[in-house]
Design an enzyme around this catalytic site. Structure first.
Site, PDB file in Angstrom:
ATOM      1  N   SER A 106       0.823  -1.203   0.000  1.00  0.00           N
ATOM      2  CA  SER A 106       0.000   0.000   0.000  1.00  0.00           C
ATOM      3  C   SER A 106       0.859   1.255   0.000  1.00  0.00           C
ATOM      4  O   SER A 106       1.634   1.483  -0.918  1.00  0.00           O
ATOM      5  CB  SER A 106      -0.963  -0.051   1.185  1.00  0.00           C
ATOM      6  OG  SER A 106      -1.964   0.918   1.081  1.00  0.00           O
ATOM      7  N   ASP A 250      -2.358   6.087  -4.186  1.00  0.00           N
ATOM      8  CA  ASP A 250      -1.222   5.393  -3.595  1.00  0.00           C
ATOM      9  C   ASP A 250      -0.830   4.232  -4.515  1.00  0.00           C
ATOM     10  O   ASP A 250      -1.463   4.020  -5.557  1.00  0.00           O
ATOM     11  CB  ASP A 250      -1.558   4.937  -2.175  1.00  0.00           C
ATOM     12  CG  ASP A 250      -2.678   3.909  -2.113  1.00  0.00           C
ATOM     13  OD1 ASP A 250      -3.440   3.793  -3.091  1.00  0.00           O
ATOM     14  OD2 ASP A 250      -2.798   3.224  -1.080  1.00  0.00           O
ATOM     15  N   ASP A 252      -1.258   1.031  -4.658  1.00  0.00           N
ATOM     16  CA  ASP A 252      -2.222  -0.005  -5.033  1.00  0.00           C
ATOM     17  C   ASP A 252      -3.602   0.562  -5.350  1.00  0.00           C
ATOM     18  O   ASP A 252      -4.551  -0.175  -5.561  1.00  0.00           O
ATOM     19  CB  ASP A 252      -2.308  -1.095  -3.962  1.00  0.00           C
ATOM     20  CG  ASP A 252      -2.893  -0.613  -2.641  1.00  0.00           C
ATOM     21  OD1 ASP A 252      -2.664   0.555  -2.282  1.00  0.00           O
ATOM     22  OD2 ASP A 252      -3.586  -1.402  -1.961  1.00  0.00           O
ATOM     23  N   ASP A 254      -6.066   2.199  -3.836  1.00  0.00           N
ATOM     24  CA  ASP A 254      -7.299   2.154  -3.033  1.00  0.00           C
ATOM     25  C   ASP A 254      -7.487   3.434  -2.225  1.00  0.00           C
ATOM     26  O   ASP A 254      -8.537   3.637  -1.638  1.00  0.00           O
ATOM     27  CB  ASP A 254      -7.350   0.912  -2.130  1.00  0.00           C
ATOM     28  CG  ASP A 254      -6.217   0.836  -1.123  1.00  0.00           C
ATOM     29  OD1 ASP A 254      -5.323   1.714  -1.141  1.00  0.00           O
ATOM     30  OD2 ASP A 254      -6.203  -0.110  -0.313  1.00  0.00           O
TER      31      ASP A 254
END
Length: 460
Positions: A106, A250, A252, A254
């Site tokens: 993340s 970010d 990833d 999400d």
């Protein structure tokens, strides 16, 4: 160097001794534990597990170990390649798989990676399920397949397109209005998978865009957490003029943050607030966010006649509470939008499409839109922990000290004062205590946060 084993999965830095960092031996152990748990749970008849990853430098190595281990347990693997966390979540349900593993740390820096674990609904494991995985890993009671029952490996690179199509199909995504608005945007995708999928989404929405840090190399151009202190590049680009909106994700994809046409942060907390305002205006109902999120969501929800509920921090806690109260929109104040009409997971693509629909409907600038919402200021601090720190004892003493205020202890300790709040909790992903606070001015928010930090320091 560190390895963090929690119900959220396994997360650590790459390289170093076994058991202390994220290395092939530990990747095998925890992947085996997860696969053993999925088979033992019997929740799905499928023999398939989906694997997706962000663009981190270590991602290829981790992916190879994960996929090989799953095949060794006897599971068929669908490798969807470079994909966002929400894409992988959707791929699980679209493939009718038994589960999924997302290889991403993340917002953590480049030296980190992690395994995020999904059930057959493409959602993160519950606390109880996560604890069972950790227990299985501790006992290392794994049974691997014989040569005739090894899993099969396939690659499927269609899910980015299918994710985009699912976003465009949402009833509240007004593609025609977005196209007619002729938006011009700048996107900072921080050298990860956002640089692959967001151009395709924006093109489908008819939005003109400029990419910054768009090559998915995994060698992040700046600290990847989408906070103001890390976003000087895109804020400076927006300040030059000529663009309607800055979009930041970010690694990833999400989490989602916006920057206005003047180069100012829209406010990470206000990503969910603005999207919720749009959704509630079309489909009134309830909302949920976590304890560390702004009161502004509560205010907007009440304005639309709904009920706001706070959940413990962590996506699975938020989604569980959303299902319980039948929330029509929810998420986390870190820029995480969860829209059940799509799926129960934070999804920046959904957030972008809904926000652009709102902006097109309002016909105003981003800075003008921001002025339409209640103004609170958030302070976000941290206390680094040593192995000797007794966090639980500290939090109990804090709770006792402020027992005359409204105290919530479902996740750490949150103290609600009449005009402000402060929340202390141990992170699931880093060896720190997070100290979040909110008040009517930045100075007040910082002051109450620093006051509680000093209380903790004095106890150590």
């Amino acid at each position: 160097m560190t390895l963090i084993k929690s119900i959220s999965g396994i997360r650590g830095t790459i390289g170093g001794p076994s058991g202390d960092t994220l290395n092939p031996l530990d990747i095998v152990k925890f992947t085996s534990a997860y696969a053993t748990f999925i088979r033992k749970s019997g929740k799905s008849d499928s023999n398939t597990i989906v694997v997706g990853r962000d663009a981190r430098i270590s991602g290829e190595m981790v992916k190879n170990v994960v996929c090989g281990t799953l095949m060794g347990i006897g599971y068929d693997v669908i490798n969807i390649g470079l994909a966002t966390t929400p894409t992988t979540e959707l791929a699980v349900t679209m493939s009718k798989a038994a589960g999924g593993i997302i290889i991403t740390a993340s917002h953590n820096p480049r030296q980190w990676n992690a395994l995020k674990l999904l059930n057959d609904e493409g959602e993160f494991l519950t606390k109880e399920d996560g604890e069972e995985v950790l227990d299985i890993a501790e006992k290392e009671n794994f049974i691997y397949a014989d040569v005739d029952h090894l899993g099969l490996y396939t690659e499927d690179n269609t899910f980015n397109r299918r994710h985009i199509d699912s976003v465009l199909a949402l009833k509240l995504v007004n593609t025609e209005a977005i196209k007619n608005a002729h938006f011009r945007v700048v996107v900072d995708s921080i050298n990860s998978v956002g640089g692959i999928i967001l151009p395709a989404l924006l093109k489908a929405l008819g939005v003109e865009y400029k990419m910054m840090n768009g090559e998915a190399t995994g060698d992040f151009a700046h600290n990847p957490e989408p906070l103001e202190k890390n976003l000087g590049g895109i804020m400076g680009e927006m300040a030059k003029g000529g663009y309607d909106l800055g979009i930041v994700v970010d690694p990833d994809v999400d989490r989602l943050a916006f920057i206005d046409e003047q180069g100012n942060m829209f406010g990470e907390e206000y990503t969910l607030v603005s999207v919720a305002d749009y959704v509630l205006g079309k489909t009134p109902g309830n909302t949920v966010s976590n304890l560390s999120s702004t009161r502004a969501l509560r205010d907007v929800t009440v304005k639309h006649g709904g009920q706001y509920t706070a959940a413990a921090v962590g996506e699975v806690n938020v989604t569980t509470k959303m299902k319980e109260v039948q929330a029509v929109i929810g998420g986390e104040g870190n820029g995480g939008v969860i829209y059940p009409e799509s799926h129960y997971g934070r999804d920046a693509l959904v957030g972008i499409a809904l926000f652009l629909s709102l902006l097109a409907q309002k016909g105003c600038t981003v800075s003008e839109l921001r002025k339409q919402y209640p103004t609170y200021y958030m302070g976000k601090n941290r206390i680094d922990l040593t192995p000797e720190t007794d966090v639980d004892a500290i939090l109990e003493r804090v709770k006792e000290m402020f027992k005359d205020e409204k105290v919530t202890d479902i996740d750490g300790v949150k103290i609600d004062f009449a005009d402000k709040w402060v929340h202390l909790r141990k992170s699931n992903t880093e060896p720190i205590i997070r100290v979040y606070s909110e008040a009517a001015t930045p100075e007040e928010a910082d002051a109450i946060g620093k006051k509680l930090m000093q209380v903790v320091y004095d106890m150590q």
